[in-house]
Design an enzyme around this catalytic site. Structure first.
Site, short mmCIF file in Angstrom:
data_model
loop_
_atom_site.label_atom_id
_atom_site.label_comp_id
_atom_site.label_asym_id
_atom_site.label_seq_id
_atom_site.Cartn_x
_atom_site.Cartn_y
_atom_site.Cartn_z
N ASP A 13 21.01 88.01 -30.49
CA ASP A 13 21.09 87.05 -31.88
C ASP A 13 22.61 87.80 -32.59
OD1 ASP A 13 18.80 85.80 -31.70
OD2 ASP A 13 17.62 87.66 -32.23
N LYS A 35 17.53 85.94 -24.12
CA LYS A 35 17.12 85.04 -25.14
C LYS A 35 18.41 84.74 -25.83
CE LYS A 35 14.64 84.93 -28.82
NZ LYS A 35 15.06 84.03 -29.71
N ASP A 62 16.45 79.11 -26.53
CA ASP A 62 15.66 79.16 -27.32
C ASP A 62 16.12 78.14 -28.57
OD1 ASP A 62 13.38 79.55 -29.41
OD2 ASP A 62 14.23 81.53 -29.97
N LEU A 63 16.21 76.97 -28.17
CA LEU A 63 16.69 75.83 -28.86
C LEU A 63 15.48 74.92 -29.70
CD1 LEU A 63 19.70 74.36 -26.77
CD2 LEU A 63 19.59 76.41 -28.52
N ILE A 68 12.35 62.48 -31.77
CA ILE A 68 11.50 61.65 -31.02
C ILE A 68 11.54 61.95 -29.49
CG2 ILE A 68 11.89 59.96 -32.93
CD1 ILE A 68 14.05 58.36 -31.12
N PRO A 69 10.68 61.42 -28.83
CA PRO A 69 10.65 61.67 -27.43
C PRO A 69 11.72 61.41 -26.58
CG PRO A 69 8.52 60.75 -28.35
CD PRO A 69 9.32 60.67 -29.15
N THR A 71 14.86 61.06 -27.47
CA THR A 71 15.95 62.06 -27.82
C THR A 71 15.64 63.50 -27.42
OG1 THR A 71 16.25 60.86 -29.68
CG2 THR A 71 17.37 63.31 -29.76
N THR A 125 6.18 81.96 -37.31
CA THR A 125 5.28 83.18 -37.79
C THR A 125 5.72 83.36 -39.14
OG1 THR A 125 6.95 84.62 -36.73
CG2 THR A 125 4.65 84.30 -35.52
N ARG A 186 7.99 95.97 -31.30
CA ARG A 186 8.56 97.19 -31.56
C ARG A 186 8.00 98.52 -30.74
NH1 ARG A 186 11.24 93.86 -33.34
NH2 ARG A 186 12.22 93.71 -35.21
O1 C5P Z 1 15.25 91.45 -33.13
P1 C5P Z 1 13.69 91.03 -32.99
O2 C5P Z 1 12.98 92.10 -31.93
O3 C5P Z 1 12.88 91.11 -34.29
O4 C5P Z 1 14.01 89.65 -32.53
C1 C5P Z 1 12.96 88.73 -32.09
C2 C5P Z 1 13.64 87.55 -31.49
O5 C5P Z 1 12.51 86.59 -31.66
C3 C5P Z 1 14.57 87.00 -32.44
O6 C5P Z 1 15.59 86.11 -31.72
C4 C5P Z 1 13.74 85.88 -33.43
O7 C5P Z 1 14.56 84.76 -33.95
C5 C5P Z 1 12.58 85.44 -32.30
N1 C5P Z 1 11.32 85.02 -32.83
C6 C5P Z 1 10.70 85.70 -33.53
N2 C5P Z 1 9.38 85.27 -34.08
C7 C5P Z 1 9.16 84.07 -33.67
C8 C5P Z 1 9.82 83.24 -32.93
C9 C5P Z 1 10.94 83.83 -32.35
O8 C5P Z 1 10.87 86.65 -34.05
N3 C5P Z 1 7.73 83.80 -34.09
#
Ligand code: C5P
Length: 248
Positions: A13, A35, A62-63, A68-69, A71, A125, A186
């Site tokens: 990121d 990712k 991760d896009l 619509i279907p 597209t 989330t 973590r």
């Molecule tokens: O730095 P960290 O471990 O928090 O990064 C988590 C990655 O997962 C980030 O790219 C974040 O956008 C992605 N992500 C998330 N929670 C989600 C979906 C994706 O943290 N529910």
């Protein structure tokens, strides 16, 4: 039975391409993949993607496609030449949209390309129960996650991206083969940053995650390669203790 060892994809990121390339090089051989999300992709598009993919690791693109279907299907077709290992759409786009995306992905073989594993995002989330109510969704986020995951499975998706705290329920409902991709991870003792509900890599693996998405716990370490190796060692130890029936 769930896989003994979860794979790790490191979230790259950043908009800094030199940093992203350095991370990709340091992590090659130490994690299962990278990712790439909005932040990097919209800053560097296809050339940036290729620069990272060329370092040798599989890519989760991760896009979170949502339109619509037709597209979404065309977007999937446009992305197939990149051969991402995983690609995702929003389950809220509905059954027809997910089916169109899955069908488009399945065309990869006809083009001599590797088809991506197709994932759905259920409920972000960052959304609380109140946020869901405000957009007209009744019930708890967990109910909505389970509903959308079943819809995703029934419409060609191979799995979902979910919070670590949803792994148990999804694994029980969706069976062993549905892929669960889990961010918000973590290692014990590391900063949780802006993630509210975190879980350690070993606990998420134990719960039945297939892939752990880990960003800052690796990328902000003094040495990203060392941080990744430590996480993989922890996962290996935890997998072998559970295989031997040790309590963990
Ligand atoms: O730095 P960290 O471990 O928090 O990064 C988590 C990655 O997962 C980030 O790219 C974040 O956008 C992605 N992500 C998330 N929670 C989600 C979906 C994706 O943290 N529910």
């Amino acid at each position: 039975m769930k896989p003994m060892r979860a794979d790790v994809y490191c979230a790259i990121d950043t908009t800094d391409i030199a940093r992203a390339e350095a991370l990709a090089a340091q992590l090659s051989g130490h994690v299962g993949g990278l990712k790439i999300g909005f932040e990097f992709f919209y800053a560097h598009y296809l050339n940036g993607y290729r620069a990272l993919a060329d370092k040798g690791l599989p890519i989760f693109l991760d896009l979170k496609l949502h339109d619509i279907p037709n597209t979404v299907a065309q977007a999937v077709r446009a992305l197939l030449p990149l051969e991402p290992r995983l690609l995702n759409v929003h389950a809220a786009g509905g059954a027809a949209m997910m089916q169109a995306a899955a069908n488009a992905a399945a065309e990869a073989g006809d083009k001599g390309l590797r088809a991506p594993t197709m994932l759905a995002v259920t409920v972000l989330t960052s959304l609380s129960e109140g946020d869901l109510q405000a957009i007209g969704v009744q019930g708890t986020p967990r109910d909505q996650v389970l509903r959308l995951a079943a819809l995703a499975r029934d419409n060609g998706m191979d799995g979902v991206v979910c919070s670590a705290h949803e792994i148990d329920a999804l694994r029980a409902e969706m069976g062993p083969d549905f892929k669960l991709i889990v961010p918000g991870i973590r290692p014990a003792g590391s900063a949780s940053h802006d993630q509210k509900r975190v879980m350690t890599p070993a606990a998420a693996q134990q719960a039945g995650a297939d892939i752990l998405v880990i960003g800052r716990a690796i990328t902000e370490a003094t040495n990203a390669g060392d941080a990744a190796r430590a996480i993989m060692a922890d996962l290996n130890n935890s997998a072998s203790s559970s295989q031997n029936g040790d309590a963990s």
